[in-house]
Design an enzyme around this catalytic site. Structure first.
Site, PDB file in Angstrom:
ATOM      1  CB  THR A 194      -0.969  -0.009   1.192  1.00 44.56           C
ATOM      2  OG1 THR A 194      -0.242  -0.202   2.409  1.00 44.56           O
ATOM      3  CG2 THR A 194      -2.007  -1.112   1.033  1.00 44.56           C
ATOM      4  CE  LYS A 220       0.620  -3.357   3.450  1.00 44.00           C
ATOM      5  NZ  LYS A 220       0.110  -2.260   4.362  1.00 44.00           N
ATOM      6  CB  THR A 231      -2.686  -1.918   7.264  1.00 45.82           C
ATOM      7  OG1 THR A 231      -3.811  -1.436   7.873  1.00 45.82           O
ATOM      8  CG2 THR A 231      -2.944  -2.449   5.926  1.00 45.82           C
ATOM      9  CD  GLU A 317       2.633   5.040   6.523  1.00 46.65           C
ATOM     10  OE1 GLU A 317       1.834   4.410   5.816  1.00 46.65           O
ATOM     11  OE2 GLU A 317       2.283   5.682   7.529  1.00 46.65           O
ATOM     12  CG  ASN A 446      -0.079   8.115   8.111  1.00 48.20           C
ATOM     13  OD1 ASN A 446      -0.731   7.094   7.975  1.00 48.20           O
ATOM     14  ND2 ASN A 446       1.239   8.102   8.250  1.00 48.20           N
ATOM     15  CB  SER A 451      -6.324  12.668  -1.027  1.00 53.67           C
ATOM     16  OG  SER A 451      -4.969  12.655  -0.637  1.00 53.67           O
TER      17      SER A 451
END
Length: 451
Positions: A194, A220, A231, A317, A446, A451
């Site tokens: 993702t 992942k 996730t 991230e 995040n 979007s």
């Protein structure tokens, strides 16, 4: 002042505040992570894999359906999220393992782009449909309800229903184009990504009682990562012959010391699942708890799990640092791990790491509220360079050191860092947690996720 002018004034004010922060954020560049992408592999016998696009993701070039299936029935085991809002695929996979006792499993079907979490009865029906679709395509016959043998995983946005017809209709093609080569395995790893910046795929060969076996693993995860599966998605497959009971025992042990020992942002996902399949295609004596090969296999899978889990942290991230927090001399493994986890999830510690600020007081603060037994008069804290050079002592037996700030800054400027903590309890137990820093980029990713 009319409404439009007032709105413009507010937006201009916000831009004035945000602009300097964005300018500052460019000072800490996210390291190039392409070096962690596998360029070749040694993959287990008897497994066929594929990664295809079926339309869960809007981008037509983005792979979003991953299939792993075996030419022969597998033993299986899994550990799942402890989040109360367990996603539909988590619940379905739990039920399948319960009904089958981990025997005769077909494979794993996973999608990215939609988590199928908090989606009610309709979401449960979709997850069952995914399992049924893989079973039908692999076995050639339609299984009866509650006799499905394929485990299910999903990852992506929470609270949205899957485009289930696209997934079910895409499974036969995924089975047809499946392969055993490196490209097929890499596509499978890509299909579960993702916000990941690189696909996480590993493989290795190992020996048990003179016989060679192979294991491959995919994972992942880059955000919403915090230990407590018991996730982020991950799975291991091996061609070693292992009973479901032994596989479950080994997986739980390995995950506690790997995937349950990482943290990116302190958020536990609704979909966390780590599964393992063993098809025995390489032959040899059946490995069970207490047999000669059990401890060897447990050690191999644990080490493999640690390395794969660390790739998730490296892809955190917006992360610019990879940090190992090593806590020693606790009264138990659980207490050592709790202290390490408390440090790893401290926003103050993580932002100091991002800013390359040797503010070790934030580390001791986190130790102090971790709610475990600590001897403050014997507690020690050090920065240990990953290159093996001499550690920089910050606190020794509760007394602050005269820290060389220049060397501290030099150590913190590196991508890899070890924080060593000695609790001074006399218990002698230790644990490690792998984590990363907290950057401006994490907020950007995040803030714009949907979007």
């Amino acid at each position: 002042m009319d409404v439009q002018m007032a709105r413009k004034s507010i937006l201009d004010s916000l831009r004035a505040v945000i602009a300097p922060a964005r300018q500052y954020s460019t000072k800490r560049k996210v390291p190039d992570k392409t070096r962690f992408i596998a360029t070749s592999g040694t993959y287990p016998k008897g497994f066929i894999v594929s990664g295809t696009h079926v339309g869960v993701k809007k981008d037509a070039s983005a792979l979003d359906l991953a299939l792993i299936f075996s030419e022969r029935p597998c033993s299986a085991a899994a550990v799942f999220t402890q989040n109360v809002f367990k996603a539909a695929p988590v619940q379905v996979s739990q039920l399948i393992l319960k009904e089958t006792s981990g025997s005769g499993i077909t494979g794993i079907i996973a999608n990215s782009g939609c988590a199928n979490a908090v989606t009610g009865e309709g979401g449960m029906e979709d997850a069952w449909s995914m399992s049924a679709a893989l079973d039908k395509s692999v076995l050639g016959t339609e299984q009866k309800a509650k006799e499905y043998k394929a485990l299910v995983m999903s990852t992506g946005v929470i609270g949205q229903r899957l485009p289930i017809e696209k997934i079910v209709n895409g499974v036969p093609n995924g089975v047809t184009v499946g392969g055993k080569d490196h490209e097929s395995w890499m596509n499978t790893a890509k299909a579960i990504c993702t916000t990941d910046t690189f696909p996480k795929l590993m493989s290795r060969e190992f020996t048990v009682n003179g016989r060679s076996y192979r294991v491959a693993g995919l994972a992942k995860g880059a955000g919403m990562i915090h230990p407590n599966m018991a996730t982020l998605l991950g799975y291991f497959v091996t061609d070693a012959p292992v009973t479901p009971n032994a596989l479950s025992s080994i997986l739980k042990y390995a995950v506690e010391r790997s995937f349950n020992s990482i943290s990116v942002d302190g958020d536990m996902s609704t979909n966390d699942t780590i599964a393992a399949l063993a098809n025995g295609a390489a032959g040899g004596a059946l490995i069970d708890v207490g047999t000669e090969g059990y401890e060897i296999l447990k050690s191999e899978i644990t080490d493999f799990s640690e390395n794969l889990a660390q790739l998730v942290v490296r892809d955190g991230e917006g992360a610019t640092k990879f940090v190992t927090i090593h806590v020693e001399d606790a009264e138990s493994f659980d207490e050592a791990k709790k202290v390490a986890s408390t440090i790893a999830t401290s926003s103050l510690v993580k932002t100091a790491l991002y800013g390359e600020d040797a503010n070790w007081g934030r580390i001791t603060c986190a130790i102090g509220y971790s709610d475990v037994n600590v001897n403050p008069l014997k507690t020690c804290v050090s920065f240990v360079p990953a290159d093996g050079s001499e550690e920089l002592k910050l606190l020794v037996n509760g007394e602050p050191e005269n820290v060389d700030e220049g060397r501290a800054s030099q150590i913190l400027s590196n991508e890899d860092l070890i924080i060593r903590v000695w609790l001074g309890t006399g218990g002698g137990q230790s644990a490690r947690i792998w984590t990363c820093d907290l950057s401006h980029e994490y907020v950007t990713i995040n803030g714009d996720y949907r979007s």
